[in-house]
Design a protein around this motif. Structure first.
Motif, short mmCIF file in Angstrom:
data_model
loop_
_atom_site.label_atom_id
_atom_site.label_comp_id
_atom_site.label_asym_id
_atom_site.label_seq_id
_atom_site.Cartn_x
_atom_site.Cartn_y
_atom_site.Cartn_z
N THR A 106 0.83 -1.20 0.00
CA THR A 106 0.00 0.00 0.00
C THR A 106 0.87 1.25 0.00
N ASP A 107 0.25 2.37 -0.36
CA ASP A 107 0.96 3.66 -0.32
C ASP A 107 1.16 4.09 1.13
N ALA A 108 2.18 4.92 1.34
CA ALA A 108 2.55 5.33 2.69
C ALA A 108 2.36 6.82 2.94
N LEU A 109 2.20 7.63 1.88
CA LEU A 109 2.20 9.09 2.02
C LEU A 109 0.78 9.64 1.94
N SER A 110 0.40 10.44 2.94
CA SER A 110 -0.92 11.07 2.98
C SER A 110 -0.75 12.57 3.23
N TRP A 111 -1.74 13.34 2.79
CA TRP A 111 -1.64 14.78 3.02
C TRP A 111 -3.02 15.43 2.96
N GLN A 112 -3.11 16.61 3.57
CA GLN A 112 -4.29 17.46 3.48
C GLN A 112 -3.84 18.91 3.43
N THR A 113 -4.65 19.75 2.81
CA THR A 113 -4.42 21.18 2.81
C THR A 113 -5.75 21.89 2.99
N SER A 114 -5.74 23.01 3.69
CA SER A 114 -6.98 23.74 3.99
C SER A 114 -6.81 25.21 3.67
N PHE A 115 -7.94 25.81 3.29
CA PHE A 115 -8.00 27.23 2.96
C PHE A 115 -9.16 27.83 3.78
N SER A 116 -8.83 28.67 4.74
CA SER A 116 -9.83 29.24 5.63
C SER A 116 -9.88 30.75 5.47
N PHE A 117 -11.07 31.27 5.30
CA PHE A 117 -11.29 32.70 5.22
C PHE A 117 -12.03 33.11 6.49
N MET A 118 -11.31 33.77 7.38
CA MET A 118 -11.81 34.09 8.71
C MET A 118 -12.44 35.48 8.70
N ASP A 119 -13.62 35.58 9.32
CA ASP A 119 -14.33 36.85 9.43
C ASP A 119 -14.62 37.47 8.07
N VAL A 120 -15.13 36.65 7.15
CA VAL A 120 -15.60 37.22 5.87
C VAL A 120 -16.76 38.19 6.13
N LEU A 121 -17.55 37.88 7.15
CA LEU A 121 -18.45 38.81 7.83
C LEU A 121 -18.11 38.66 9.31
N PRO A 122 -18.46 39.60 10.15
CA PRO A 122 -18.13 39.45 11.57
C PRO A 122 -18.60 38.11 12.14
N GLU A 123 -17.64 37.32 12.64
CA GLU A 123 -17.88 36.02 13.26
C GLU A 123 -18.32 34.95 12.27
N HIS A 124 -18.18 35.18 10.97
CA HIS A 124 -18.50 34.19 9.95
C HIS A 124 -17.21 33.73 9.27
N ASP A 125 -16.98 32.40 9.24
CA ASP A 125 -15.79 31.83 8.60
C ASP A 125 -16.22 30.83 7.54
N ILE A 126 -15.42 30.73 6.49
CA ILE A 126 -15.64 29.74 5.43
C ILE A 126 -14.32 29.00 5.20
N GLY A 127 -14.39 27.68 5.10
CA GLY A 127 -13.19 26.89 4.90
C GLY A 127 -13.37 25.81 3.87
N ILE A 128 -12.26 25.46 3.21
CA ILE A 128 -12.21 24.38 2.22
C ILE A 128 -11.03 23.49 2.59
N VAL A 129 -11.23 22.18 2.58
CA VAL A 129 -10.14 21.25 2.83
C VAL A 129 -10.13 20.18 1.74
N TYR A 130 -8.93 19.84 1.30
CA TYR A 130 -8.76 18.77 0.32
C TYR A 130 -7.66 17.85 0.83
N GLY A 131 -7.89 16.54 0.73
CA GLY A 131 -6.90 15.59 1.19
C GLY A 131 -6.87 14.33 0.35
N ARG A 132 -5.70 13.70 0.30
CA ARG A 132 -5.52 12.39 -0.34
C ARG A 132 -4.84 11.48 0.67
#
Length: 391
Positions: free
Chosen positions: A300-326
């Motif tokens: 089996t493969d041995a290498l794993s990873w994830q990356t995330s993109f978070s936009f904090m306070d796009v409106l006051p106290e509102h956050d949006i995030g995207i995560v991608y992983g293999r």
């Protein structure tokens, strides 16, 4: 006492709903006990929401499911004198589609994700010793341990107890040392021969006497260096726990996995919005055969990873995030990611008040490698809308 009218089977000789009634009784009784001593305090959270999923299997007919779900947790904690502190917490997970109702109190979890719907347990029960004016502490018993990326998703390739609606835990010892910039963690966890308490996936197996104690170590710094706001390295060692050829084969190996995690942040404009970039890379030193994982043939493969993109306070106290992983088919130690999966997730978070948080998530997971007999990769699409009240 009122309990939710969720469907539950009747078992001869016991009252229907006895397990959840017992857990909720503990949740209600703990505050009364805590009020007896001014040195003790109570806290907890109630999480409820709607969950929906659709699965396209490798072969066969698509299936879908939806339900309303609740996770309730209540903690009592306090100082005992002599630099000792104690904490205990009761937790229950309820669902309109549950098929059982019981109180689970064992040294292993019933599923790879922890409790099943309709079950309750004590998910914390520990003593902690912290010498006065000292930088170290030692926690003993049952506790929660989570080491995710510092973004709005907080996902992890390794140790991450009780994410989302899940209820899982760690039994063992937890030593912490806090320096000026770095905090070091060493956890010695007990693994029951019938299974672990956290997400350690097959063909990891703990029937061998040498596999009873596993080790997790982490070093983390959240001291900002330029835009970098988090740095962490971790190690998971499970001696004599990996059956590389499958559970039916007697061959055993140690399972060793290491990760590196980091997050960096930049301001976007003058309105207070910030962008946070997170990443994690994991390597499993020894992995099972693909025949054991039903993903083909060979190693089996041995290498794993994830990356995330978070936009904090796009409106006051509102956050949006995207995560991608293999995630490699040889990666067996994550509660947030399944082995042999590609994941894409979008999440919205609104911190409405200090006590109330609202979340919405949509996610797709799809298999990467297939056996020769598979007609197509399995794909799972799911979403939830949830609210969390902390008190």
């Amino acid at each position: 006492m009122y309990t939710l009218p969720f469907p539950r089977p009747h078992r001869p000789g016991s009252a229907p709903g006895a397990g959840v009634v017992l857990t909720l009784a503990l949740l209600l009784a703990l505050p009364v006990t805590a009020q007896a001593d001014q040195g003790w305090n109570t806290s907890g959270d109630l999480r409820f929401g709607y969950v929906s999923s659709e699965t396209r299997p490798r072969s066969g007919t698509n299936s879908d499911a939806d339900s309303f779900r609740i996770r309730a947790r209540f903690r009592i904690a306090g100082e005992m004198g002599g630099n000792w502190r104690a904490s205990a917490r009761a937790a229950a997970r309820l669902d309109t589609g549950q098929s059982k109702d019981e109180f689970w109190l064992r040294t292993y979890a019933p599923t790879v994700a922890g409790l099943e719907n309709g079950q309750g347990t004590i998910d914390e029960a520990y003593l902690e010793y912290r010498p006065a004016q000292s930088s170290w502490s030692l926690r003993m018993g049952r506790f929660q341990a989570a080491f995710g990326i510092n973004d709005i998703m907080k996902k992890s390739l390794d140790q991450n107890d009780s994410s989302n609606f899940d209820i899982s835990w760690t039994d063992g010892l937890w030593w912490q040392w806090r320096g000026n910039d770095w905090t070091t963690h060493v956890i010695a966890r007990h693994n029951d021969r019938r299974g672990p308490t956290g997400t350690l996936r097959r063909p990891l197996d703990f029937t061998d006497n040498g596999s009873r104690i596993g080790l997790f170590a982490a070093a983390e710094s959240r001291t900002a260096i330029g835009p970098v706001v988090q740095r962490m390295v971790t190690l998971t060692w499970l001696p004599s726990a990996l059956r590389p050829n499958g559970l039916a084969d007697p061959a055993l190996q140690d399972y060793l996995a290491v990760t590196a995690k980091a997050a960096a942040e930049w301001p976007l404009g003058q309105g207070g919005t910030t962008f946070r970039l997170g990443g994690e890379l994991g390597l499993a030193v020894d992995t099972p055969r693909r025949e054991a994982m039903n993903t083909g043939s060979g190693d089996t493969d041995a290498l794993s990873w994830q990356t995330s993109f978070s936009f904090m306070d796009v409106l006051p106290e509102h956050d949006i995030g995207i995560v991608y992983g293999r995630i490699a088919d040889g990666w067996l130690v994550s509660s947030d990611f399944r082995p042999n999966d590609e994941l894409l997730e979008v999440r919205w978070v609104w911190q409405a008040t200090p006590a109330w948080q609202l979340d919405a998530r949509i996610r797709r997971r799809q298999e990467i490698d297939l056996s020769t007999s598979a007609a197509r990769p399995r794909r799972d699409d799911d979403l939830y809308l949830r609210a969390t009240w902390r008190f």
